[in-house]
Scaffold this motif. Sequence first.
Motif, PDB file in Angstrom:
ATOM      1  N   VAL A 103      82.363 -81.005  49.177  1.00 20.62           N
ATOM      2  CA  VAL A 103      83.008 -80.101  48.218  1.00 20.62           C
ATOM      3  C   VAL A 103      81.921 -79.443  47.375  1.00 20.62           C
ATOM      4  O   VAL A 103      80.955 -80.098  46.988  1.00 20.62           O
ATOM      5  N   VAL A 104      82.067 -78.147  47.121  1.00 18.92           N
ATOM      6  CA  VAL A 104      81.086 -77.445  46.282  1.00 18.92           C
ATOM      7  C   VAL A 104      81.764 -76.844  45.050  1.00 18.92           C
ATOM      8  O   VAL A 104      82.935 -76.466  45.089  1.00 18.92           O
ATOM      9  N   ALA A 105      80.999 -76.789  43.964  1.00 15.60           N
ATOM     10  CA  ALA A 105      81.521 -76.237  42.704  1.00 15.60           C
ATOM     11  C   ALA A 105      80.356 -75.769  41.843  1.00 15.60           C
ATOM     12  O   ALA A 105      79.211 -76.168  42.060  1.00 15.60           O
ATOM     13  N   ARG A 106      80.680 -74.926  40.870  1.00 10.92           N
ATOM     14  CA  ARG A 106      79.686 -74.493  39.880  1.00 10.92           C
ATOM     15  C   ARG A 106      80.158 -74.919  38.497  1.00 10.92           C
ATOM     16  O   ARG A 106      81.359 -74.955  38.240  1.00 10.92           O
ATOM     17  N   SER A 107      79.188 -75.188  37.619  1.00 11.42           N
ATOM     18  CA  SER A 107      79.568 -75.669  36.290  1.00 11.42           C
ATOM     19  C   SER A 107      80.334 -74.614  35.503  1.00 11.42           C
ATOM     20  O   SER A 107      81.147 -74.942  34.642  1.00 11.42           O
ATOM     21  N   ASP A 108      80.101 -73.315  35.801  1.00 16.74           N
ATOM     22  CA  ASP A 108      80.788 -72.253  35.044  1.00 16.74           C
ATOM     23  C   ASP A 108      82.167 -71.938  35.617  1.00 16.74           C
ATOM     24  O   ASP A 108      82.834 -71.020  35.159  1.00 16.74           O
ATOM     25  N   GLY A 109      82.592 -72.688  36.648  1.00 14.76           N
ATOM     26  CA  GLY A 109      83.934 -72.499  37.196  1.00 14.76           C
ATOM     27  C   GLY A 109      84.083 -71.325  38.147  1.00 14.76           C
ATOM     28  O   GLY A 109      85.200 -70.980  38.543  1.00 14.76           O
ATOM     29  N   THR A 110      82.984 -70.703  38.529  1.00 14.85           N
ATOM     30  CA  THR A 110      83.036 -69.604  39.502  1.00 14.85           C
ATOM     31  C   THR A 110      83.766 -70.056  40.769  1.00 14.85           C
ATOM     32  O   THR A 110      83.577 -71.186  41.220  1.00 14.85           O
ATOM     33  N   GLU A 111      84.590 -69.158  41.320  1.00 10.76           N
ATOM     34  CA  GLU A 111      85.262 -69.501  42.586  1.00 10.76           C
ATOM     35  C   GLU A 111      84.254 -69.521  43.722  1.00 10.76           C
ATOM     36  O   GLU A 111      83.418 -68.622  43.833  1.00 10.76           O
ATOM     37  N   LEU A 112      84.353 -70.538  44.547  1.00 12.81           N
ATOM     38  CA  LEU A 112      83.426 -70.689  45.682  1.00 12.81           C
ATOM     39  C   LEU A 112      84.202 -70.955  46.965  1.00 12.81           C
ATOM     40  O   LEU A 112      85.178 -71.714  46.974  1.00 12.81           O
ATOM     41  N   SER A 113      83.726 -70.373  48.051  1.00 11.97           N
ATOM     42  CA  SER A 113      84.250 -70.693  49.375  1.00 11.97           C
ATOM     43  C   SER A 113      83.660 -72.025  49.823  1.00 11.97           C
ATOM     44  O   SER A 113      82.628 -72.452  49.303  1.00 11.97           O
ATOM     45  N   PRO A 114      84.281 -72.666  50.828  1.00 11.23           N
ATOM     46  CA  PRO A 114      83.638 -73.852  51.409  1.00 11.23           C
ATOM     47  C   PRO A 114      82.243 -73.466  51.902  1.00 11.23           C
ATOM     48  O   PRO A 114      82.044 -72.346  52.393  1.00 11.23           O
ATOM     49  N   ALA A 115      81.268 -74.391  51.767  1.00 12.53           N
ATOM     50  CA  ALA A 115      79.887 -74.087  52.166  1.00 12.53           C
ATOM     51  C   ALA A 115      79.477 -74.972  53.344  1.00 12.53           C
ATOM     52  O   ALA A 115      79.772 -76.173  53.364  1.00 12.53           O
ATOM     53  N   PHE A 116      78.801 -74.385  54.293  1.00 15.99           N
ATOM     54  CA  PHE A 116      78.325 -75.144  55.447  1.00 15.99           C
ATOM     55  C   PHE A 116      77.079 -75.946  55.070  1.00 15.99           C
ATOM     56  O   PHE A 116      76.266 -75.486  54.261  1.00 15.99           O
ATOM     57  N   PRO A 117      76.913 -77.118  55.660  1.00 17.62           N
ATOM     58  CA  PRO A 117      75.719 -77.924  55.368  1.00 17.62           C
ATOM     59  C   PRO A 117      74.442 -77.213  55.818  1.00 17.62           C
ATOM     60  O   PRO A 117      74.453 -76.470  56.803  1.00 17.62           O
ATOM     61  N   CYS A 118      73.342 -77.470  55.104  1.00 15.47           N
ATOM     62  CA  CYS A 118      72.071 -76.833  55.454  1.00 15.47           C
ATOM     63  C   CYS A 118      71.511 -77.426  56.752  1.00 15.47           C
ATOM     64  O   CYS A 118      71.963 -78.479  57.229  1.00 15.47           O
ATOM     65  N   GLY A 119      70.516 -76.791  57.297  1.00 16.63           N
ATOM     66  CA  GLY A 119      69.936 -77.213  58.568  1.00 16.63           C
ATOM     67  C   GLY A 119      69.368 -78.619  58.542  1.00 16.63           C
ATOM     68  O   GLY A 119      69.511 -79.375  59.512  1.00 16.63           O
ATOM     69  N   SER A 120      68.726 -78.995  57.422  1.00 18.04           N
ATOM     70  CA  SER A 120      68.148 -80.349  57.358  1.00 18.04           C
ATOM     71  C   SER A 120      69.244 -81.407  57.357  1.00 18.04           C
ATOM     72  O   SER A 120      69.098 -82.471  57.979  1.00 18.04           O
ATOM     73  N   CYS A 121      70.351 -81.129  56.667  1.00 21.69           N
ATOM     74  CA  CYS A 121      71.463 -82.092  56.659  1.00 21.69           C
ATOM     75  C   CYS A 121      72.113 -82.159  58.035  1.00 21.69           C
ATOM     76  O   CYS A 121      72.522 -83.240  58.485  1.00 21.69           O
ATOM     77  N   LEU A 122      72.202 -81.029  58.724  1.00 23.37           N
ATOM     78  CA  LEU A 122      72.745 -81.044  60.085  1.00 23.37           C
ATOM     79  C   LEU A 122      71.864 -81.873  60.999  1.00 23.37           C
ATOM     80  O   LEU A 122      72.349 -82.602  61.867  1.00 23.37           O
TER      81      LEU A 122
END
Length: 169
Positions: A103-122
């Motif tokens: 799950v991804v979020a920003r502290s200022d409450g900006t709306e975010l789409s789901p984010a794909f994991p980065c290459g190193s995490c993959l």
Amino acid sequence: MDGQSDFSVNIQRNCVVRGFHLETLDRYIQELIHEAEQALSTAYAPYSRFFVGVALLLENGKVIPGSNQENAAYPSGLCAERTALFAAGVQEPGVPVMAMAIVVARSDGTELSPAFPCGSCLQVLLEVERRQKSPVRVYLKGTGQQVYEADGVSVFLPFGFDSSFITEP
Ligand code: THU
């Protein structure tokens, strides 16, 4: 096979990501996503202010949380996915990982789409899958109610480097 190449490289490709509304998912997956949302509060992200929470569901029913941990020396920080996967390796060695919610979020409450994991995490997820010989189902959520579901790392990393390339003949 297209006419521009001499042969096709035979790799299993399964690049489908399915979309669901949170409330239509099985209860245990909703709970896993909720655990990932809880883990957001443990993120240490003063530099990017981009918070990532993860929850892993293990075969023995245990849930392992993770969150991104940043550092003033930027490359010394670590993504949420890897904190969770490495923690699972330490706390529950040898227990297969069945599913991972991110799950991804920003502290200022900006709306975010789901984010794909980065290459190193993959890459780390690929190693986990190869080691346990089974895929890890992945659930991605942003700030809305939409959830992306993928059947394993091959969806995001159809061509991956693994130990088969460095094994002695
Ligand atoms: N981040 C993750 O935790 N997972 C990813 O797959 C990509 C990025 C974190 C790292 C950093 O703390 C912040 O998000 C911004 O890149």
